[in-house]
Motif scaffolding. Sequence first.
Motif, PDB file in Angstrom:
ATOM      1  N   VAL A  39       7.116  -0.387 -25.144  1.00  0.00           N
ATOM      2  CA  VAL A  39       8.258  -0.642 -24.241  1.00  0.00           C
ATOM      3  C   VAL A  39       9.566   0.039 -24.903  1.00  0.00           C
ATOM      4  O   VAL A  39      10.064   1.032 -24.118  1.00  0.00           O
ATOM      5  CB  VAL A  39       8.728  -2.065 -23.658  1.00  0.00           C
ATOM      6  N   PHE A  40      10.094  -0.310 -25.877  1.00  0.00           N
ATOM      7  CA  PHE A  40      11.012   0.323 -26.654  1.00  0.00           C
ATOM      8  C   PHE A  40      10.908   1.731 -26.717  1.00  0.00           C
ATOM      9  O   PHE A  40      11.785   2.413 -26.797  1.00  0.00           O
ATOM     10  CB  PHE A  40      11.588  -0.444 -27.752  1.00  0.00           C
ATOM     11  N   GLY A  41       9.843   1.983 -27.322  1.00  0.00           N
ATOM     12  CA  GLY A  41       9.683   3.340 -27.742  1.00  0.00           C
ATOM     13  C   GLY A  41       9.540   4.195 -26.446  1.00  0.00           C
ATOM     14  O   GLY A  41      10.197   5.415 -26.503  1.00  0.00           O
ATOM     15  N   TRP A  42       8.817   3.642 -25.589  1.00  0.00           N
ATOM     16  CA  TRP A  42       8.798   4.904 -24.389  1.00  0.00           C
ATOM     17  C   TRP A  42      10.244   4.771 -23.590  1.00  0.00           C
ATOM     18  O   TRP A  42      10.543   5.911 -23.322  1.00  0.00           O
ATOM     19  CB  TRP A  42       7.779   3.790 -23.189  1.00  0.00           C
ATOM     20  N   PHE A  43      10.900   3.898 -23.560  1.00  0.00           N
ATOM     21  CA  PHE A  43      12.245   3.842 -23.176  1.00  0.00           C
ATOM     22  C   PHE A  43      13.362   4.865 -23.866  1.00  0.00           C
ATOM     23  O   PHE A  43      14.153   5.746 -23.432  1.00  0.00           O
ATOM     24  CB  PHE A  43      12.888   2.651 -22.825  1.00  0.00           C
ATOM     25  N   ALA A  44      13.171   4.758 -25.215  1.00  0.00           N
ATOM     26  CA  ALA A  44      13.746   5.719 -26.163  1.00  0.00           C
ATOM     27  C   ALA A  44      13.445   7.266 -26.071  1.00  0.00           C
ATOM     28  O   ALA A  44      14.284   7.883 -25.969  1.00  0.00           O
ATOM     29  CB  ALA A  44      13.569   4.958 -27.518  1.00  0.00           C
ATOM     30  N   VAL A  45      12.104   7.461 -25.932  1.00  0.00           N
ATOM     31  CA  VAL A  45      11.822   8.691 -25.785  1.00  0.00           C
ATOM     32  C   VAL A  45      12.300   9.149 -24.312  1.00  0.00           C
ATOM     33  O   VAL A  45      12.611  10.406 -24.188  1.00  0.00           O
ATOM     34  CB  VAL A  45      10.344   9.048 -25.933  1.00  0.00           C
ATOM     35  N   ALA A  46      12.083   8.513 -23.340  1.00  0.00           N
ATOM     36  CA  ALA A  46      12.437   9.052 -22.117  1.00  0.00           C
ATOM     37  C   ALA A  46      13.794   9.162 -21.851  1.00  0.00           C
ATOM     38  O   ALA A  46      14.415  10.088 -21.403  1.00  0.00           O
ATOM     39  CB  ALA A  46      11.921   7.923 -21.011  1.00  0.00           C
ATOM     40  N   THR A  47      14.867   8.295 -22.363  1.00  0.00           N
ATOM     41  CA  THR A  47      15.995   8.475 -22.443  1.00  0.00           C
ATOM     42  C   THR A  47      16.545   9.861 -23.150  1.00  0.00           C
ATOM     43  O   THR A  47      17.356  10.448 -22.937  1.00  0.00           O
ATOM     44  CB  THR A  47      16.965   7.265 -22.995  1.00  0.00           C
TER      45      THR A  47
END
Length: 62
Positions: A39-47
Amino acid sequence: MIFSIIMLVTALLCAVAIVRELRRKNFFAVGFAGISFVVFGWFAVATIISIITTGGGAPTAH
């Protein structure tokens, strides 16, 4: 940008937790750390991708 860096650091800490808990064979903690990493990795990459492609963070009200 700061928000994405904080989430990326959190994802890296979750990756460390996955390795540590696998050594201890604590699979319940591995599951939570794995979900948090995703979850945190996905949101970091998406941001980060959003900042690069749109030239800024969240849209601003004019």
